[in-house]
Scaffold this active site. Structure first.
Site: not given
Length: 554
Positions: A80, A121, A123, A193, A444, A470
């Protein structure tokens, strides 16, 4: 026991099928064992997935140690952060459905007996779970784990810090050299992240719902403990298969409720609402959006991880992880301790010996950040079917706000205006035609929220959209407005300068015009045909449902 692999491996008529397994190098002995699908999202384009090849090998080792034949099956995964702010983000949420379809397809086509899911991550986590629920096989999830936080002379930082730094740079608050230094410091390792963004939110909730072993949500990806967890997961899947414990024995109405309660305490991403609704749909569980507000009134918010606060996932890990949060909730009987998990033990048994280290990452339930949960669902005349806000990341002065609407029909138009310095304190930025159908794909919007935060406007400017945010977004960022503009939703009738009233404590979001004018505008409203796309997004646009239903496909 009867196994799914019997359909491809047993009997004289399956000799051609077996010959293809021999071509793959499998021995006759291996084909006598259960076939364990190890679904790995390893790639060289997603930092959270770059180490999954090693994790996959550890899972396979665990399966082999306990009598199974592991078979790696690949999965796609969109990063993303890399997809953010351009056309690529339209593919992020829709890819969830492709991932679910691929898990279903590969497992049925090849006679897989049980599944170990290895995502990391956003989805990818719910996509794999959704596919597994269609199959109802014994299933465990082990994620790649979070990234370590970055460090610079101002302290800890993560990806959200960098997006906000762009806003600061555009507002001439920092230099190009300072932006570069932040750019090279924010993401120091492999992993999802480092804040409580969507990826880590879903990995924590996978543990809270009972589908992952303790530690899954918080052990950092670079730590060797993550590899040990993967081996334990590989061994445990064989125990689930022998005891015939299937994914729908784990994901139940009560365990979904546990996940939502944990969501409130942890202060997870607003995207968890979309994903939990979609997971529940695949499990055949009906979840009313109102359960989020019901639990929000009961469940205190115990964690303020980035972007809501200064702590990161490694801090949560060292404080005791998801288990410690569950143990705090158990003090006031706010979690169901009797539910079965993939350890083959109950939630209560899993957390019996958990200890909490007071390092600021987890507040004791007697002293929470707030008495209400981290998420809220708002309703009103422009959100008849709801809108979602991460209440724990909203400044106190913005919990109630009225201001003039600044209306944009795309994220791109909004971000250009924000970067140009044309948004004023008190404004309410409205971005529409970015919903599941309107986008399509429900992008997002980390760029506009981060730009506002970087320009020090996050405590005076609100943003509402039929798109989504996000998990790294903070401020009064209200997304998932439903019905969306493309479906004739009232967000489409807002005009520049209209007053928008936001009241998060009372769960309301309204356009302040008379009932007569509201009805007249709605009667004359014709949604715009915007955002023309090609490829399979056209098919997605035709089939996707609204965000209040989890944006699943019909």
């Amino acid at each position: 026991m009867n196994l799914a692999s019997d359909k491809v491996l047993r009997g004289a008529e399956r000799a051609p099928n077996r010959s293809l397994f021999y071509a793959l190098g499998y021995s006759e002995e291996q084909l006598q064992r259960p076939l364990i699908g190890v679904v790995s999202a390893y790639s060289e384009i997603v930092p959270g997935h770059m180490n999954l090849d090693k994790l996959t090998q550890s899972v396979k080792t665990g399966v082999l140690m306990n009598g199974g034949t592991p078979i790696m099956i690949p999965s796609i995964g969109v990063c993303d952060g890399i997809a953010m702010g351009h056309q690529g983000m339209k593919y992020s949420l829709p890819s969830r459905e492709l991932i679910a379809d691929s898990v279903e397809s590969m497992a049925i086509a090849h006679g897989i007996d049980a599944l170990v899911l290895i995502p990391n991550c956003d989805k990818i986590v719910p996509g794999m779970i959704m596919g597994a629920l269609r199959l109802n096989l014994p299933t465990i999830l082990v994620s790649g784990g979070p990234m370590l936080a970055g460090q610079n002379d101002k302290g800890s930082l993560s990806l959200s810090s960098l997006f906000e730094a762009v806003g600061s740079y555009k507002a001439n608050m920092i230099t190009a050299e300072e932006l570069l230094e932040c750019e090279q410091s924010a993401c120091p390792s492999c992993g999802s992240c480092a804040g409580m963004y969507t990826a880590n939110s879903m990995n924590c909730l996978s543990e809270a719902i009972g589908l992952a072993l303790p530690g899954n949500g918080t052990i950092p990806e670079p730590f060797s403990a993550r590899q040990r967890l993967a081996k334990e997961t590989g061994m445990m899947i064989m125990e689930l298969l022998r005891k015939d414990i299937r994914i729908k024995d784990i994901i139940t109405p009560d365990s979904v409720r546990n996940a939502i309660a944990s969501d409130m305490a942890l202060g997870c991403s607003t995207n968890t609402v979309l994903h939990l609704l979609a997971i529940a749909t695949e499990a055949g569980i009906e979840v009313d959006l109102n359960i989020f507000n019901e639990l929000s009134e009961k469940i205190p918010n115990l964690c303020h991880l980035a972007p809501a606060g200064p702590t990161h996932m490694e801090d949560l890990y060292f404080a005791g992880g998801v288990g410690a949060v569950l143990k705090e909730l158990a003090k006031k009987d706010l979690i169901n301790l009797d539910l079965l998990t993939v350890t083959t033990k109950t939630v209560g048994e899993n957390i019996a010996n958990v200890k909490t280290l007071d390092n600021g990452a987890i507040r004791p339930i007697e002293n929470p950040y707030s008495e209400v949960g981290g998420l809220a669902i708002l309703y009103g005349n422009i959100a008849e079917k709801g809108a979602v806000v991460k209440r724990s990341a909203v400044a106190p002065e913005m919990l109630k706000h009225e201001g003039p609407a600044r209306v944009f029909n795309s994220e791109d138009d909004a971000i250009a205006t924000i970067y140009a310095g044309e948004i004023n304190p008190g404004d309410v930025v409205v971005i529409r035609y970015e919903g599941p159908k309107g986008g399509p794909g429900m992008r997002e919007m980390l760029n506009p929220t981060s730009a506002l935060a970087g320009m020090k406007l996050d405590k005076s400017v609100a943003l509402i959209t039929d798109g989504r945010f996000s998990g790294a977004s903070r401020g009064a960022s209200i997304g998932h407005v439903s019905p969306e503009a493309a479906l004739g939703g009232a967000i489409g009738i807002i005009r520049e300068g209209d007053t928008i009233a936001i009241d998060i404590p009372n769960y309301s979001l309204n356009l302040k015009i008379s009932d007569t004018e509201f009805a007249e505008r709605m009667a004359n409203f014709e949604p715009q045909e915007t955002n023309i796309v090609g490829g399979w997004l056209n098919r997605y646009r035709r089939l996707v449902t609204s965000s209040d239903k989890g944006a699943v496909l019909e």
